[in-house]
Design a protein around this motif. Structure first.
Motif, mmCIF file in Angstrom:
data_model
loop_
_atom_site.group_PDB
_atom_site.id
_atom_site.type_symbol
_atom_site.label_atom_id
_atom_site.label_comp_id
_atom_site.label_asym_id
_atom_site.label_seq_id
_atom_site.Cartn_x
_atom_site.Cartn_y
_atom_site.Cartn_z
ATOM 1 N N GLN A 259 24.354 3.000 -13.285
ATOM 2 C CA GLN A 259 24.697 3.740 -12.067
ATOM 3 C C GLN A 259 25.635 4.894 -12.367
ATOM 4 O O GLN A 259 25.456 6.004 -11.835
ATOM 5 C CB GLN A 259 25.332 2.790 -11.049
ATOM 6 N N GLN B 282 26.392 -1.347 -13.640
ATOM 7 C CA GLN B 282 27.372 -0.305 -13.341
ATOM 8 C C GLN B 282 27.253 0.854 -14.322
ATOM 9 O O GLN B 282 27.394 2.020 -13.952
ATOM 10 C CB GLN B 282 28.780 -0.896 -13.392
ATOM 11 N N LEU C 296 19.891 6.024 -5.611
ATOM 12 C CA LEU C 296 19.110 5.201 -6.540
ATOM 13 C C LEU C 296 17.938 4.539 -5.829
ATOM 14 O O LEU C 296 16.868 4.366 -6.413
ATOM 15 C CB LEU C 296 19.997 4.140 -7.200
ATOM 16 N N SER D 208 20.876 -2.770 -10.402
ATOM 17 C CA SER D 208 21.182 -2.010 -11.608
ATOM 18 C C SER D 208 22.630 -2.211 -12.044
ATOM 19 O O SER D 208 23.515 -2.487 -11.227
ATOM 20 C CB SER D 208 20.916 -0.523 -11.362
ATOM 21 N N VAL E 39 25.417 6.615 -4.938
ATOM 22 C CA VAL E 39 24.685 5.477 -5.471
ATOM 23 C C VAL E 39 23.494 5.114 -4.589
ATOM 24 O O VAL E 39 22.501 4.536 -5.068
ATOM 25 C CB VAL E 39 25.636 4.267 -5.636
ATOM 26 N N LYS F 103 20.244 0.469 -6.143
ATOM 27 C CA LYS F 103 21.692 0.253 -6.248
ATOM 28 C C LYS F 103 22.028 -1.241 -6.325
ATOM 29 O O LYS F 103 23.106 -1.613 -6.818
ATOM 30 C CB LYS F 103 22.414 0.890 -5.070
#
Length: 238
Positions: free
Chosen positions: A190, A187, A100, A185, A97, A182
């Motif tokens: 992600q 879930q 991101l 955004s 993650v 991260k």
């Protein structure tokens, strides 16, 4: 001058000096031919000087345009080199993650759109040059068209990917309207970019186009373009 020569011919002919008359006539023809050849040579010299002046002007224009093209192609190369590590993580399926924050969700969402500056080379084509440097410039621009074609291929694949996002994923409005990290955004978003095999496969396809085709050609071509640019400058300075 013509009247002067005519009087001499008439005098020789009237005096019955036919042999001398013929010799004189032949000599006069030779002088006229020499005069015509000299005039043609001067004219050709003037025309060649005009062409060379125009070529130097065109070379200056091409140098200016090449500087812009070099900058644009260098930016494209730098951009792809800066995100290669993110590509590598996706290809090897070692996504996290944290990626991101490094642009994970955007690496295949945009592509370069190089606009070659070709006004100078088009002018060069119109004057039908055949010197080695001009022909080299024309050939170089023909090879640069390859970048336009591969960029179009990359762009089209990315356009279809974005359409897929729009039509099939609820997080699309979130993705399209802000820079994704991260921390900001959802879930669902992600999960897609960190875990989806669909996304990974799309990235692998883009990787093949970008890092196996486009980027290696950029690395080879940019120094070659710079070399030709310097040759043009040297030709102007002579």
């Amino acid at each position: 001058m013509i009247k002067f020569f005519r009087k001499i011919r008439q005098k020789l002919f009237s005096e019955g000096k036919t042999g001398n008359y013929l010799k004189y006539a032949i000599g006069e023809v030779i002088l006229v031919m020499i005069g015509i050849l000299l005039a043609l040579q001067v004219n050709n010299w003037n025309e060649n000087r005009k062409v060379q002046k125009e070529i130097r002007e065109i070379y200056n224009q091409i140098i200016f345009e090449l500087d812009n093209d070099i900058d644009e192609l260098s930016e494209n190369l730098n951009m792809y080199e800066s995100i290669k590590s993110v590509f590598d993580n996706v290809v090897s399926d070692s996504r996290t993650v944290d990626l991101l924050d490094d642009g994970l969700s955007r690496i295949i969402a945009s592509s370069p759109n190089t606009v070659l500056n070709k006004s100078g080379v088009e002018r060069l084509r119109t004057i039908s040059v055949n010197d080695s440097l001009s022909l080299k410039v024309i050939e170089m621009y023909e090879s640069l068209e390859w970048f336009i074609r591969i960029e179009q291929t990359i762009s089209e694949s990315q356009r279809l990917i974005v359409i897929n996002y729009k039509d099939n994923y609820s997080w699309y409005p979130e993705w399209i309207n802000k820079r994704i990290t991260k921390e900001n955004s959802s879930q669902e978003l992600q999960d897609y970019f960190v875990n989806s095999q669909e996304y990974r496969h799309n990235v692998i396809y883009s990787y093949q186009q970008v890092y196996n085709r486009y980027v290696p050609r950029l690395r080879r071509s940019i120094p070659q373009i710079k070399q030709i640019r310097n040759e043009l400058q040297n030709a102007i300075n002579k």
